[in-house]
Design a protein around this motif. Structure first.
Motif, PDB file in Angstrom:
ATOM      1  N   ASN A  33       0.856  -1.186   0.000  1.00  0.00           N
ATOM      2  CA  ASN A  33       0.000   0.000   0.000  1.00  0.00           C
ATOM      3  C   ASN A  33       0.894   1.238   0.000  1.00  0.00           C
ATOM      4  OD1 ASN A  33      -1.499   2.312   1.264  1.00  0.00           O
ATOM      5  ND2 ASN A  33      -3.181   0.840   1.140  1.00  0.00           N
ATOM      6  N   LEU A  34       0.895   1.957  -1.111  1.00  0.00           N
ATOM      7  CA  LEU A  34       1.815   3.088  -1.262  1.00  0.00           C
ATOM      8  C   LEU A  34       1.358   4.336  -0.534  1.00  0.00           C
ATOM      9  CD1 LEU A  34       3.025   2.854  -4.967  1.00  0.00           C
ATOM     10  CD2 LEU A  34       3.932   1.764  -2.901  1.00  0.00           C
ATOM     11  N   SER A  35       0.194   4.297   0.080  1.00  0.00           N
ATOM     12  CA  SER A  35      -0.239   5.437   0.887  1.00  0.00           C
ATOM     13  C   SER A  35       0.338   5.381   2.296  1.00  0.00           C
ATOM     14  CB  SER A  35      -1.768   5.494   0.950  1.00  0.00           C
ATOM     15  OG  SER A  35      -2.312   5.660  -0.344  1.00  0.00           O
ATOM     16  N   LEU A  36       0.758   4.185   2.729  1.00  0.00           N
ATOM     17  CA  LEU A  36       1.345   4.024   4.058  1.00  0.00           C
ATOM     18  C   LEU A  36       2.799   3.574   4.010  1.00  0.00           C
ATOM     19  CD1 LEU A  36      -1.530   2.443   6.194  1.00  0.00           C
ATOM     20  CD2 LEU A  36      -0.930   4.832   5.892  1.00  0.00           C
ATOM     21  N   LEU A  37       3.200   2.892   2.956  1.00  0.00           N
ATOM     22  CA  LEU A  37       4.584   2.432   2.830  1.00  0.00           C
ATOM     23  C   LEU A  37       5.365   3.325   1.870  1.00  0.00           C
ATOM     24  CD1 LEU A  37       4.170  -1.459   2.598  1.00  0.00           C
ATOM     25  CD2 LEU A  37       4.383  -0.015   4.625  1.00  0.00           C
ATOM     26  N   PHE A  38       6.651   3.406   2.121  1.00  0.00           N
ATOM     27  CA  PHE A  38       7.568   4.191   1.292  1.00  0.00           C
ATOM     28  C   PHE A  38       7.209   5.681   1.265  1.00  0.00           C
ATOM     29  CE2 PHE A  38       7.254  -0.118  -0.512  1.00  0.00           C
ATOM     30  CZ  PHE A  38       8.554  -0.552  -0.289  1.00  0.00           C
ATOM     31  N   THR A  39       6.606   6.149   2.338  1.00  0.00           N
ATOM     32  CA  THR A  39       6.203   7.555   2.386  1.00  0.00           C
ATOM     33  C   THR A  39       7.387   8.496   2.585  1.00  0.00           C
ATOM     34  OG1 THR A  39       5.728   7.350   4.760  1.00  0.00           O
ATOM     35  CG2 THR A  39       3.895   7.012   3.223  1.00  0.00           C
ATOM     36  N   GLU A  40       8.584   7.933   2.732  1.00  0.00           N
ATOM     37  CA  GLU A  40       9.793   8.749   2.743  1.00  0.00           C
ATOM     38  C   GLU A  40      10.026   9.393   1.373  1.00  0.00           C
ATOM     39  OE1 GLU A  40      10.218   5.135   5.450  1.00  0.00           O
ATOM     40  OE2 GLU A  40       9.631   5.461   3.367  1.00  0.00           O
ATOM     41  N   LEU A  41       9.313   8.891   0.351  1.00  0.00           N
ATOM     42  CA  LEU A  41       9.454   9.347  -1.031  1.00  0.00           C
ATOM     43  C   LEU A  41       8.143   9.941  -1.519  1.00  0.00           C
ATOM     44  CD1 LEU A  41      11.179   6.119  -2.404  1.00  0.00           C
ATOM     45  CD2 LEU A  41      12.323   8.287  -1.864  1.00  0.00           C
ATOM     46  N   PRO A  42       8.173  10.827  -2.527  1.00  0.00           N
ATOM     47  CA  PRO A  42       6.933  11.261  -3.160  1.00  0.00           C
ATOM     48  C   PRO A  42       6.263  10.076  -3.858  1.00  0.00           C
ATOM     49  CG  PRO A  42       8.829  12.072  -4.370  1.00  0.00           C
ATOM     50  CD  PRO A  42       9.358  11.478  -3.102  1.00  0.00           C
ATOM     51  N   LEU A  43       4.956  10.139  -4.004  1.00  0.00           N
ATOM     52  CA  LEU A  43       4.207   8.988  -4.510  1.00  0.00           C
ATOM     53  C   LEU A  43       4.758   8.434  -5.828  1.00  0.00           C
ATOM     54  CD1 LEU A  43       1.890   6.989  -4.285  1.00  0.00           C
ATOM     55  CD2 LEU A  43       0.360   8.731  -5.247  1.00  0.00           C
ATOM     56  N   PRO A  44       5.072   9.250  -6.827  1.00  0.00           N
ATOM     57  CA  PRO A  44       5.560   8.649  -8.078  1.00  0.00           C
ATOM     58  C   PRO A  44       6.839   7.830  -7.919  1.00  0.00           C
ATOM     59  CG  PRO A  44       4.849  10.909  -8.453  1.00  0.00           C
ATOM     60  CD  PRO A  44       4.869  10.706  -6.966  1.00  0.00           C
ATOM     61  N   ALA A  45       7.660   8.153  -6.924  1.00  0.00           N
ATOM     62  CA  ALA A  45       8.910   7.413  -6.711  1.00  0.00           C
ATOM     63  C   ALA A  45       8.697   6.138  -5.895  1.00  0.00           C
ATOM     64  CB  ALA A  45       9.925   8.308  -6.008  1.00  0.00           C
ATOM     65  N   ARG A  46       7.538   5.970  -5.301  1.00  0.00           N
ATOM     66  CA  ARG A  46       7.311   4.809  -4.448  1.00  0.00           C
ATOM     67  C   ARG A  46       7.153   3.515  -5.247  1.00  0.00           C
ATOM     68  NH1 ARG A  46       2.843   7.764  -0.500  1.00  0.00           N
ATOM     69  NH2 ARG A  46       4.120   9.661  -0.203  1.00  0.00           N
ATOM     70  N   PHE A  47       6.749   3.626  -6.508  1.00  0.00           N
ATOM     71  CA  PHE A  47       6.585   2.421  -7.323  1.00  0.00           C
ATOM     72  C   PHE A  47       7.919   1.696  -7.475  1.00  0.00           C
ATOM     73  CE2 PHE A  47       3.224   5.350  -8.629  1.00  0.00           C
ATOM     74  CZ  PHE A  47       2.106   4.543  -8.539  1.00  0.00           C
ATOM     75  N   ALA A  48       8.957   2.431  -7.833  1.00  0.00           N
ATOM     76  CA  ALA A  48      10.279   1.823  -7.998  1.00  0.00           C
ATOM     77  C   ALA A  48      10.797   1.276  -6.671  1.00  0.00           C
ATOM     78  CB  ALA A  48      11.256   2.838  -8.577  1.00  0.00           C
ATOM     79  N   ALA A  49      10.530   1.976  -5.577  1.00  0.00           N
ATOM     80  CA  ALA A  49      10.963   1.497  -4.259  1.00  0.00           C
ATOM     81  C   ALA A  49      10.260   0.199  -3.900  1.00  0.00           C
ATOM     82  CB  ALA A  49      10.698   2.566  -3.213  1.00  0.00           C
ATOM     83  N   ALA A  50       8.982   0.107  -4.217  1.00  0.00           N
ATOM     84  CA  ALA A  50       8.244  -1.121  -3.938  1.00  0.00           C
ATOM     85  C   ALA A  50       8.780  -2.278  -4.775  1.00  0.00           C
ATOM     86  CB  ALA A  50       6.759  -0.912  -4.211  1.00  0.00           C
ATOM     87  N   ALA A  51       9.065  -2.007  -6.035  1.00  0.00           N
ATOM     88  CA  ALA A  51       9.620  -3.052  -6.896  1.00  0.00           C
ATOM     89  C   ALA A  51      10.975  -3.524  -6.386  1.00  0.00           C
ATOM     90  CB  ALA A  51       9.725  -2.537  -8.326  1.00  0.00           C
ATOM     91  N   ALA A  52      11.810  -2.582  -5.972  1.00  0.00           N
ATOM     92  CA  ALA A  52      13.131  -2.939  -5.466  1.00  0.00           C
ATOM     93  C   ALA A  52      13.040  -3.779  -4.187  1.00  0.00           C
ATOM     94  CB  ALA A  52      13.943  -1.673  -5.203  1.00  0.00           C
ATOM     95  N   ALA A  53      11.975  -3.570  -3.412  1.00  0.00           N
ATOM     96  CA  ALA A  53      11.787  -4.338  -2.177  1.00  0.00           C
ATOM     97  C   ALA A  53      11.237  -5.732  -2.431  1.00  0.00           C
ATOM     98  CB  ALA A  53      10.856  -3.581  -1.237  1.00  0.00           C
ATOM     99  N   GLY A  54      10.755  -5.985  -3.653  1.00  0.00           N
ATOM    100  CA  GLY A  54      10.257  -7.308  -3.995  1.00  0.00           C
ATOM    101  C   GLY A  54       8.772  -7.409  -4.266  1.00  0.00           C
ATOM    102  N   PHE A  55       8.072  -6.277  -4.310  1.00  0.00           N
ATOM    103  CA  PHE A  55       6.637  -6.299  -4.590  1.00  0.00           C
ATOM    104  C   PHE A  55       6.385  -6.251  -6.098  1.00  0.00           C
ATOM    105  CE2 PHE A  55       6.741  -4.420  -0.291  1.00  0.00           C
ATOM    106  CZ  PHE A  55       5.814  -5.232   0.352  1.00  0.00           C
TER     107      PHE A  55
END
Length: 258
Positions: A7-29
């Protein structure tokens, strides 16, 4: 184990929303969901997800003033016009983002409105959304939210939600179950999932109490996920929790369960 989404509204909030997709992918999602994507243009989010090679599986319809403490839109008898506008906006985003599901937040009771009429309004709006989005192959869900964190919520248990869905009676409308909200209502997770899984299109989770990552509370989440496998659940389980520290530090569960 089930398939896990972030859930990108609660996870990876250290980043702006458009950058959270790549962070989620890098984490294994492989997939993500977003509560309310409406602060960004839909094409921008679509392109960010595509660049990260993750699917956006679910968004919420706009909910008006609900998250600011108001009554929301979906069940308020005097706000049907606003709900229609929210449905149109949600339909646009859902199509552009290619989501599989759109979740409708029921809202809170307005003490100035009749309670039975409030539930009837919710049922009518869910049926409308189900019919409208079925044209695009998008499933509609509605979730029960515990009335401790959100007092006055119109549907606080799966039983209450099932009664509304029986009135909706539309094949394109089902449940979203959140294990955290079930636990906050002191429901038996295994029994509840067994009873309502056939009506459930999507599952979310956080540990309880605290609504943090798995392992920070009391829920036997590994056992619950094993039960979902036994019950034949093939949908997504979305991590919708508030990291106790940082998102990166909260993700040890993902490697251990995959």
């Amino acid at each position: 184990m089930p398939r896990f989404a972030a859930n990108l509204s609660l996870l990876f909030t250290e980043l702006p929303l458009p950058a959270r997709f790549a962070a989620a992918a890098a984490a294994g999602f492989d997939a993500v969901e977003i509560q309310f994507p409406y602060d960004y243009p839909a094409p921008l989010l679509r392109d960010a997800a595509a660049a990260a090679a993750v699917d956006i599986i679910l968004i919420n319809l706009p909910a008006g003033d609900l998250m600011a403490g108001g009554y929301g839109l979906a069940s308020h008898p005097a706000r049907t016009a606003q709900f229609m506008a929210a449905l149109a906006e949600g339909e646009h985003y859902a199509q552009v983002l290619g989501v599989q599901m759109v979740n409708v937040l029921a809202g809170r009771f307005d003490p100035q409105q009749d309670a039975a009429l409030t539930r009837q309004t919710l049922a009518a709006n869910l049926a409308l959304a189900g019919e409208w989005l079925a044209v695009h192959g998008i499933r509609v869900t509605c979730e029960a939210i515990n009335n401790l964190d959100m007092p006055g919520f119109v549907v606080s248990t799966p039983a209450e939600l099932a009664a509304v869905l029986a009135e909706v009676a539309h094949p394109n409308v089902g449940m979203q179950l959140d294990l955290y909200h079930l636990a906050r209502m002191r429901l038996d997770l295994a029994a509840t999932l067994t009873q309502y899984l056939s009506q459930t299109g999507h599952i979310q989770f956080a540990d309880c109490p605290g609504r943090h990552e798995p392992g920070t509370g009391e829920l036997p989440l590994a056992q619950i996920f094993a039960l979902l496998d036994e019950l034949g659940y093939t949908g997504w389980c979305a991590a919708e929790y508030k990291p106790a520290t940082s998102t990166a530090d909260s993700l040890s569960w993902l490697a251990s369960w995959y």
